[in-house]
Design a protein around this motif. Structure first.
Motif, PDB file in Angstrom:
ATOM      1  N   PRO A   1     -17.164  -3.060  -1.558  1.00  0.00           N
ATOM      2  CA  PRO A   1     -16.377  -3.813  -2.530  1.00  0.00           C
ATOM      3  C   PRO A   1     -15.094  -4.365  -1.899  1.00  0.00           C
ATOM      4  N   TYR A   2     -14.480  -5.329  -2.565  1.00  0.00           N
ATOM      5  CA  TYR A   2     -13.213  -5.865  -2.058  1.00  0.00           C
ATOM      6  C   TYR A   2     -12.346  -6.343  -3.218  1.00  0.00           C
ATOM      7  N   ALA A   3     -11.079  -6.579  -2.911  1.00  0.00           N
ATOM      8  CA  ALA A   3     -10.150  -7.162  -3.880  1.00  0.00           C
ATOM      9  C   ALA A   3      -9.175  -8.059  -3.129  1.00  0.00           C
TER      10      ALA A   3
ATOM     11  N   HIS B   1      -4.134  -8.686  -6.142  1.00  0.00           N
ATOM     12  CA  HIS B   1      -4.751  -8.027  -7.300  1.00  0.00           C
ATOM     13  C   HIS B   1      -5.088  -6.559  -7.048  1.00  0.00           C
ATOM     14  N   PHE B   2      -4.957  -6.098  -5.800  1.00  0.00           N
ATOM     15  CA  PHE B   2      -5.388  -4.739  -5.485  1.00  0.00           C
ATOM     16  C   PHE B   2      -4.495  -3.683  -6.132  1.00  0.00           C
TER      17      PHE B   2
ATOM     18  N   LYS C   1     -18.263   4.161   4.519  1.00  0.00           N
ATOM     19  CA  LYS C   1     -18.000   3.518   3.233  1.00  0.00           C
ATOM     20  C   LYS C   1     -16.559   3.005   3.267  1.00  0.00           C
ATOM     21  N   ALA C   2     -16.354   1.816   2.723  1.00  0.00           N
ATOM     22  CA  ALA C   2     -15.036   1.189   2.866  1.00  0.00           C
ATOM     23  C   ALA C   2     -14.688   0.338   1.648  1.00  0.00           C
ATOM     24  N   PHE C   3     -13.430  -0.094   1.629  1.00  0.00           N
ATOM     25  CA  PHE C   3     -12.944  -1.070   0.653  1.00  0.00           C
ATOM     26  C   PHE C   3     -12.142  -2.098   1.442  1.00  0.00           C
ATOM     27  N   PHE C   4     -12.415  -3.394   1.166  1.00  0.00           N
ATOM     28  CA  PHE C   4     -11.777  -4.469   1.921  1.00  0.00           C
ATOM     29  C   PHE C   4     -10.691  -5.176   1.118  1.00  0.00           C
ATOM     30  N   ILE C   5      -9.623  -5.556   1.839  1.00  0.00           N
ATOM     31  CA  ILE C   5      -8.616  -6.486   1.306  1.00  0.00           C
ATOM     32  C   ILE C   5      -8.509  -7.614   2.325  1.00  0.00           C
TER      33      ILE C   5
ATOM     34  N   LEU D   1       0.809  -1.214   0.000  1.00  0.00           N
ATOM     35  CA  LEU D   1       0.000   0.000   0.000  1.00  0.00           C
ATOM     36  C   LEU D   1       0.844   1.267   0.000  1.00  0.00           C
ATOM     37  N   LYS D   2       2.031   1.211   0.566  1.00  0.00           N
ATOM     38  CA  LYS D   2       2.934   2.370   0.515  1.00  0.00           C
ATOM     39  C   LYS D   2       3.263   2.735  -0.928  1.00  0.00           C
TER      40      LYS D   2
END
Length: 356
Positions: A316-318, A322-323, A290-294, A221-222
């Motif tokens: 949503p998620y990934a 693949h993110f 609201k969020a996004f999951f890994i 993520l960095k």
């Protein structure tokens, strides 16, 4: 506040697997104090360290480590756990011996175990806290679920931090058709509270979970956020002696935050990028975010929860491999987690400790 107790001592023991089990025990420990009980905290590793920082004046005890090690490749998690199973059994056996001694030494009147398998007693009221009546392990889910339910039966009650009916958050994790033990659905547990305050950050990234997966996601993520245009607050989820803050361009890094700081930062953030751990989901529900999951690779429970909430058009998620940062645009097409406010009747729940 209740005045019908005689300052009974309750042992609260969360599993040390990331920070989720420890953080969801925070509202329980506070409720015990507010209802004139004396909590004692027992755990190990970062779970114990976090709770010592949250409750510096509460007595803490160290339990044996289950020595849960996470593989570099998430697909190997099941086999890594099987390999460590003899060590884990040894730790559970030591745990049971410690509990017997502590009950006498510290005059403990009741137990709340959050997924610690050796923390129970036949001689005093024992409660088991979990959101996993069914433990997902792929093609061995049936077996791991039977084993877990066998452990739950040893306790007087099992508390599920979810809603009993539908809709609910845990799905088939926390719901079974014919339980043969006493279940109580106590509503989502969170130390967070929603506040209408000015937004400071476009994106909040919060990491958790065991190594090395936490560190692997941090490094990924960095790199990804170098392509993000808004203001970012990045909480690494590393419990250390001192808090650290670092500003690099549009990203503010923290090693960890206490509950008050975390609540403030959540409320100051428009969207959240995080794991799909159940405690995190409960926090997001309380904050209506609201969020996004890994999901953590190989952790079937997190993968199941991410799929469930995506199918319900909430989040949503990934997969981790693949993110990419462009995935965050998908958040706009989802409803976000709904606000669920179900006040817990703690005095009624704690009646289990008043039974002789």
């Amino acid at each position: 506040m209740s005045f019908n107790t005689t300052n009974k001592t309750i042992l609260v023991a969360p599993l040390n697997w990331g920070l989720g089990h420890a953080t969801r025990c925070i509202p329980i420990i506070k409720a015990l104090q507010e209802n004139d009980y004396i909590p004692i905290i027992a755990s190990d590793g970062i779970a114990l360290e976090l709770l010592q920082k949250e409750f510096p004046y509460v007595q803490t005890l160290k339990l044996p480590s289950y020595q849960i090690e996470y593989p570099k490749n998430g697909k190997n998690l099941k086999w890594k756990l099987l390999k460590n199973f003899p060590q884990m059994l040894k730790a559970i056996w030591k745990e049971e011996k410690k509990i017997k001694k502590w009950i006498k030494k510290y005059e403990i009147d009741g137990i709340i175990s959050d997924n610690r398998l050796g923390v129970f007693s036949k001689n005093i009221p024992s409660v088991y806290l979990t959101h996993q009546l069914n433990v997902m392990t792929g093609n061995t889910t049936w077996f791991s679920s039977i084993l877990h339910q066998h452990i739950i039966k040893k306790h007087n009650e099992c508390w599920i931090p979810d809603l009993e009916g539908t809709p609910n958050l845990t799905g088939k994790l926390g719901h079974i058709s014919t339980p043969d033990f006493k279940l109580k659905y106590i509503g989502p547990l969170s130390r967070m509270h929603k506040k209408e305050i000015l937004k400071q950050y476009d994106l909040m990234i919060i990491l958790s979970g065991p190594e090395p997966q936490r560190g692997q996601l941090e490094e990924k993520l960095k790199v990804e956020i170098s392509n993000y245009k808004g203001n970012v607050v990045f909480i690494k989820g590393i419990i250390e002696k001192n808090k650290k803050k670092e500003q690099i361009e549009n990203v503010t890094y923290y090693n960890y935050m206490n509950s008050r700081q975390l609540e403030q930062t959540y409320n100051e953030s428009k969207t959240v990028l995080c794991r799909s751990g159940y405690t995190t989901i409960m926090d997001l529900v309380k904050l209506e975010k609201k969020a996004f999951f890994i999901p953590t690779p190989g952790q079937y429970e997190q993968e199941y929860l991410a799929k469930k909430l995506k199918e319900e058009s909430l989040v949503p998620y990934a997969k981790q491999d693949h993110f990419c940062i462009e995935n965050l645009k998908e958040i706009e097409n989802y409803k976000g987690l709904p606000f669920i406010d179900t006040p817990t009747n703690w005095s009624e729940l704690f009646e289990v400790f008043e039974k002789k």
